[in-house]
Scaffold this motif. Structure first.
Motif, PDB file in Angstrom:
ATOM      1  N   ASP A 461     -12.690  84.481  -7.832  1.00 12.51           N
ATOM      2  CA  ASP A 461     -11.424  84.609  -8.543  1.00 12.51           C
ATOM      3  C   ASP A 461     -10.622  85.793  -8.009  1.00 12.51           C
ATOM      4  O   ASP A 461      -9.407  85.712  -7.829  1.00 12.51           O
ATOM      5  CB  ASP A 461     -11.669  84.815 -10.044  1.00 12.51           C
ATOM      6  N   LEU A 462     -11.328  86.889  -7.764  1.00 14.14           N
ATOM      7  CA  LEU A 462     -10.661  88.085  -7.256  1.00 14.14           C
ATOM      8  C   LEU A 462     -10.107  87.850  -5.851  1.00 14.14           C
ATOM      9  O   LEU A 462      -8.987  88.257  -5.529  1.00 14.14           O
ATOM     10  CB  LEU A 462     -11.644  89.260  -7.252  1.00 14.14           C
ATOM     11  N   LEU A 463     -10.890  87.186  -5.000  1.00 19.70           N
ATOM     12  CA  LEU A 463     -10.418  86.871  -3.648  1.00 19.70           C
ATOM     13  C   LEU A 463      -9.150  86.035  -3.697  1.00 19.70           C
ATOM     14  O   LEU A 463      -8.193  86.282  -2.962  1.00 19.70           O
ATOM     15  CB  LEU A 463     -11.511  86.143  -2.867  1.00 19.70           C
ATOM     16  N   LYS A 464      -9.115  85.049  -4.575  1.00 21.72           N
ATOM     17  CA  LYS A 464      -7.929  84.203  -4.712  1.00 21.72           C
ATOM     18  C   LYS A 464      -6.710  85.043  -5.096  1.00 21.72           C
ATOM     19  O   LYS A 464      -5.626  84.919  -4.504  1.00 21.72           O
ATOM     20  CB  LYS A 464      -8.156  83.126  -5.766  1.00 21.72           C
ATOM     21  N   SER A 530      -2.324  85.751 -10.973  1.00 26.34           N
ATOM     22  CA  SER A 530      -3.274  84.834 -10.334  1.00 26.34           C
ATOM     23  C   SER A 530      -4.616  84.785 -11.045  1.00 26.34           C
ATOM     24  O   SER A 530      -5.432  83.906 -10.759  1.00 26.34           O
ATOM     25  CB  SER A 530      -3.494  85.255  -8.871  1.00 26.34           C
ATOM     26  N   LEU A 531      -4.866  85.730 -11.940  1.00 24.96           N
ATOM     27  CA  LEU A 531      -6.138  85.727 -12.667  1.00 24.96           C
ATOM     28  C   LEU A 531      -6.097  84.698 -13.793  1.00 24.96           C
ATOM     29  O   LEU A 531      -5.046  84.153 -14.136  1.00 24.96           O
ATOM     30  CB  LEU A 531      -6.445  87.131 -13.193  1.00 24.96           C
ATOM     31  N   ASP A 532      -7.239  84.459 -14.418  1.00 27.05           N
ATOM     32  CA  ASP A 532      -7.353  83.299 -15.300  1.00 27.05           C
ATOM     33  C   ASP A 532      -6.732  83.510 -16.683  1.00 27.05           C
ATOM     34  O   ASP A 532      -6.245  84.587 -17.030  1.00 27.05           O
ATOM     35  CB  ASP A 532      -8.820  82.865 -15.409  1.00 27.05           C
ATOM     36  N   TYR A 533      -6.777  82.461 -17.449  1.00 29.28           N
ATOM     37  CA  TYR A 533      -6.168  82.399 -18.784  1.00 29.28           C
ATOM     38  C   TYR A 533      -6.700  83.502 -19.694  1.00 29.28           C
ATOM     39  O   TYR A 533      -5.941  84.150 -20.423  1.00 29.28           O
ATOM     40  CB  TYR A 533      -6.449  81.020 -19.374  1.00 29.28           C
ATOM     41  N   ILE A 534      -8.021  83.714 -19.665  1.00 24.88           N
ATOM     42  CA  ILE A 534      -8.629  84.693 -20.558  1.00 24.88           C
ATOM     43  C   ILE A 534      -8.137  86.103 -20.232  1.00 24.88           C
ATOM     44  O   ILE A 534      -7.822  86.889 -21.128  1.00 24.88           O
ATOM     45  CB  ILE A 534     -10.168  84.638 -20.468  1.00 24.88           C
ATOM     46  N   TYR A 535      -8.063  86.439 -18.947  1.00 24.40           N
ATOM     47  CA  TYR A 535      -7.559  87.754 -18.547  1.00 24.40           C
ATOM     48  C   TYR A 535      -6.105  87.921 -19.001  1.00 24.40           C
ATOM     49  O   TYR A 535      -5.734  88.947 -19.592  1.00 24.40           O
ATOM     50  CB  TYR A 535      -7.657  87.943 -17.029  1.00 24.40           C
ATOM     51  N   ARG A 536      -5.270  86.926 -18.718  1.00 23.44           N
ATOM     52  CA  ARG A 536      -3.856  87.042 -19.044  1.00 23.44           C
ATOM     53  C   ARG A 536      -3.631  87.110 -20.552  1.00 23.44           C
ATOM     54  O   ARG A 536      -2.732  87.811 -21.024  1.00 23.44           O
ATOM     55  CB  ARG A 536      -3.079  85.878 -18.414  1.00 23.44           C
ATOM     56  N   ARG A 537      -4.471  86.433 -21.334  1.00 19.53           N
ATOM     57  CA  ARG A 537      -4.375  86.538 -22.788  1.00 19.53           C
ATOM     58  C   ARG A 537      -4.724  87.951 -23.246  1.00 19.53           C
ATOM     59  O   ARG A 537      -4.065  88.527 -24.115  1.00 19.53           O
ATOM     60  CB  ARG A 537      -5.309  85.530 -23.462  1.00 19.53           C
ATOM     61  N   GLY A 538      -5.784  88.520 -22.634  1.00 19.85           N
ATOM     62  CA  GLY A 538      -6.173  89.885 -22.977  1.00 19.85           C
ATOM     63  C   GLY A 538      -5.096  90.899 -22.646  1.00 19.85           C
ATOM     64  O   GLY A 538      -4.928  91.904 -23.345  1.00 19.85           O
ATOM     65  N   ARG A 539      -4.342  90.650 -21.582  1.00 16.44           N
ATOM     66  CA  ARG A 539      -3.268  91.566 -21.195  1.00 16.44           C
ATOM     67  C   ARG A 539      -2.039  91.419 -22.087  1.00 16.44           C
ATOM     68  O   ARG A 539      -1.475  92.407 -22.557  1.00 16.44           O
ATOM     69  CB  ARG A 539      -2.857  91.296 -19.738  1.00 16.44           C
ATOM     70  N   LYS A 540      -1.626  90.171 -22.349  1.00 13.86           N
ATOM     71  CA  LYS A 540      -0.325  89.970 -22.995  1.00 13.86           C
ATOM     72  C   LYS A 540      -0.412  89.822 -24.507  1.00 13.86           C
ATOM     73  O   LYS A 540       0.403  90.395 -25.243  1.00 13.86           O
ATOM     74  CB  LYS A 540       0.358  88.736 -22.400  1.00 13.86           C
ATOM     75  N   LYS A 541      -1.375  89.076 -24.986  1.00  8.84           N
ATOM     76  CA  LYS A 541      -1.442  88.808 -26.430  1.00  8.84           C
ATOM     77  C   LYS A 541      -2.332  89.826 -27.150  1.00  8.84           C
ATOM     78  O   LYS A 541      -1.906  90.499 -28.077  1.00  8.84           O
ATOM     79  CB  LYS A 541      -1.963  87.407 -26.694  1.00  8.84           C
TER      80      LYS A 541
END
Length: 617
Positions: A461-464, A530-541
């Motif tokens: 995931d990180l490489l992507k 580019s990171l996944d749904y769970i990461y982006r939820r933790g950042r924004k919501k």
């Protein structure tokens, strides 16, 4: 179990590969029967099978294990207990892993017979390359190989990397000289335990014999790029040696020095001037073709975590094919690339069925809500994990010939050396079959992740994400040469930290452009997007994850990181840059060389995930 053939006999080698892959199921059953028959009386198998030799009983009673489960047995052998607690054959040495993928080095048991198996495996590579690349018998390989000083266990068993073991063996030193294993490097330079002297001497010999070189390479892309960087810093001294016919005084290893002096026979000012002219250019684009003009390909592993080196290798190589020939580890040698000239993103390895007994654990990403796509060999795969939606009862361990194309599995091996149903930790995707033997792309290592809260970011995931973000640097004339990461929990909330080493593509002495800070901040944001749904939820919501940070480090930092890891027990041949830093010492090396810090100033896109309506039956 190991067919005999001469490695230069291309027809015989290819015929053996066809026979092995055509009857993979039968060979696998015979391999398991032989392993169980040999080792039925070992303490380990006795505890589960009571001396019986039965495939179904083996699968029913012997558990699938990881390193922590077998570590106590290996430590007992290292401390002097008899090998028969896990192996009927005497354990002759312990292979040490690099320790750079998962954090800590591991020790794997091996026997004298294993060298025969590895030699057979290596010999299969040459017929395949001869099939696709003609004329290899007309020259040499500048293949950079290294050993590492070995240690002894309390009972006196040698503990060393698998490649160090092979290069020190009679199998390597008395190998038949043919088109695939004639090297520009004398054995004495390969067997030099000082990696700097070894690197210098091997490059010097490769430059002197430049007109004979038909292929260049190393085991991993990282080791080959380290050699190119070494050449960037030392080409003037190397040219001075060639011009004068004298070897630098700091080369003090006697065997190494004597071997090199046989090649550095006399002054060659013409050759020295040629090399100086090429290396003195401001751009090193295509330097491999320029220094070794007859080179047909670069042989390095560029799959898995090595995929991120492809862009810079393509710059240095000037368009030469990048060839990944094999898939192997300290535990076992697994598979061979039957189409070596394929694009790195398309590389698949065919598992050779007489190397070990192979099983596969189906992999699913049940924690992810998105239709997330992983990356294979550095490029996005078309099929998501769990695409087949098999019911839970179908998720049992499956045999080699029973895997399904498009599905993902964790590799499990039972070896001749005392590993039984051992999880290697590699996630593979089935891409097809060669006869009855499946072909796999390497996807990622298992359990190599960044995590701050409920997020779990894998190595792939990180490489992507990094691959998506680094494109923003290219318009400014910069390229990313190396990276790693760290989960910084010292503040609340914690956040991801990426360490990037960048360099100017055309002018190495170029100063930072005024718009680089803006681009770096956008790189931070692009990684987060580019990171996944769970990461982006933790950042924004949830706001449970802080803004991602990129710390730019000075040029040469990752060389220093490699030197540090080598001093802690890693091997040049097997070294892979750790993608997630877990060691305080490693972190100090990076932190001491930070020259700029940049944060994501925007929140990543996120929307609540709505489950699709269930269909009525």
């Amino acid at each position: 179990m190991l067919p005999s053939f001469h490695p230069s006999d291309t027809e015989s080698g290819l015929r053996i590969l066809e026979e092995l892959t055509s009857d993979a199921g039968r060979i696998q059953r015979e391999v398991l029967e032989e392993i169980l028959t040999r080792n039925a009386s070992t303490d380990y198998l006795q505890g589960f099978m009571c001396g019986r030799v039965d495939e179904e009983l083996f699968k029913e009673r012997v558990p699938v294990v990881d390193y922590d489960d077998i570590k106590p047995y290996i430590e007992r052998i290292a401390n002097g207990e008899c090998s028969d607690i896990i192996s009927a054959q005497p354990i002759s040495e312990l292979y040490t892993s690099s320790g750079t993928s998962g954090g800590q080095p591991k020790m794997m048991p091996s026997t004298e017979e294993e060298l025969d198996r590895k030699t057979f495996f290596y010999n299969l590579l040459m017929p395949i390359m001869n099939k696709y690349v003609k004329g290899l018998e007309e020259g040499k390989a500048m293949y950079l190989l290294f050993i590492k000083p070995e240690i002894s266990t309390p009972c006196g068993l040698p503990a060393r990397p698998v490649l160090t073991s092979y290069y020190k063996s009679e199998h390597f030193r008395k190998r038949p000289h043919n088109s695939y294993n004639v090297y520009t490097s004398p054995d004495e330079t390969i067997l030099c335990e000082d990696s700097r002297q070894s690197m210098y001497c091997q490059l010097l010999c490769g430059l002197i014999q430049r007109d004979e070189v038909l292929r260049v390479g190393a085991i991993f892309a990282s080791a080959f790029l380290r050699a190119i960087k070494f050449l960037e810093h030392n080409w003037r001294e190397l040219c001075s040696n060639i011009r004068t016919g004298r070897l630098s005084d700091w080369i003090v290893d006697r065997n190494c020095r004597d071997a090199v002096l046989l090649i550095l026979e006399k002054p060659d000012p013409v050759l020295a001037s040629t090399i100086e002219r090429e290396c003195g250019n401001s751009s090193w684009e295509g330097i491999i073709r320029k220094l070794w003009p007859r080179t047909k390909y670069v042989e390095v592993i560029v799959t898995g975590s090595m995929a991120q080196y492809i862009p810079i290798l393509e710059i240095y190589s000037g368009g030469l094919p990048l060839v990944s020939t094999m898939y192997a580890s300290s535990e076992c040698y697994f598979g061979i690339n039957f189409k070596p000239l394929s694009d790195p993103s398309d590389v698949s390895y065919t598992l050779i069925p007489n190397m070990a007994y192979f099983e596969f654990l189906p992999v699913e990403k049940g924690d992810e809500l998105t239709n997330h796509k992983v990356r294979c060999n550095g490029t996005r795969c078309r099929t998501p994990l769990n695409a087949d939606n098999d019911p839970p009862e179908a998720k049992a361990v499956v045999d080699l010939v029973d895997v399904k194309v498009g599905n993902y599995y964790e590799l499990v091996v039972t070896t001749f050396n005392g590993l039984y149903r051992y999880k290697v930790g590699d996630i593979l995707m089935v891409t097809g079959f060669h006869n009855a033997a499946p072909q796999f792309r390497f996807v990622q290592r298992q359990n190599v992740v960044l995590s701050i809260d409920t997020d779990k970011t894998s190595e792939e995931d990180l490489l992507k994400a990094v691959t998506d973000a680094k494109c923003l640097l290219e318009p400014l004339g910069y390229i990313l040469t190396e990276y790693t990461s760290y989960a910084d929990a010292s503040s609340i909330p914690g956040h991801y930290v990426l360490y990037w080493e960048i360099k100017a593509k055309d002018r190495p002495d170029r100063t930072d452009p005024a718009d680089l800070p803006v681009a770096m901040e956008e790189c931070c944001h692009r990684v987060e997007e580019s990171l996944d749904y769970i990461y982006r939820r933790g950042r924004k919501k949830d706001r449970s994850i802080g803004a991602l940070e990129i710390r730019v480090v000075e040029e040469g930092t990752f060389d220093a990181l490699m030197d540090h890891c080598l001093s802690q027990g890693s091997s040049v041949n097997q070294y892979k840059t750790p993608r997630c830093i877990k060691s305080e010492g490693t972190l100090r090396v990076l932190e001491s060389r930070v020259v700029g810090n940049y944060f994501s100033k925007k929140l990543p896109h996120w929307e609540p995930y709505n489950m699709p309506p269930s269909s009525s039956s």
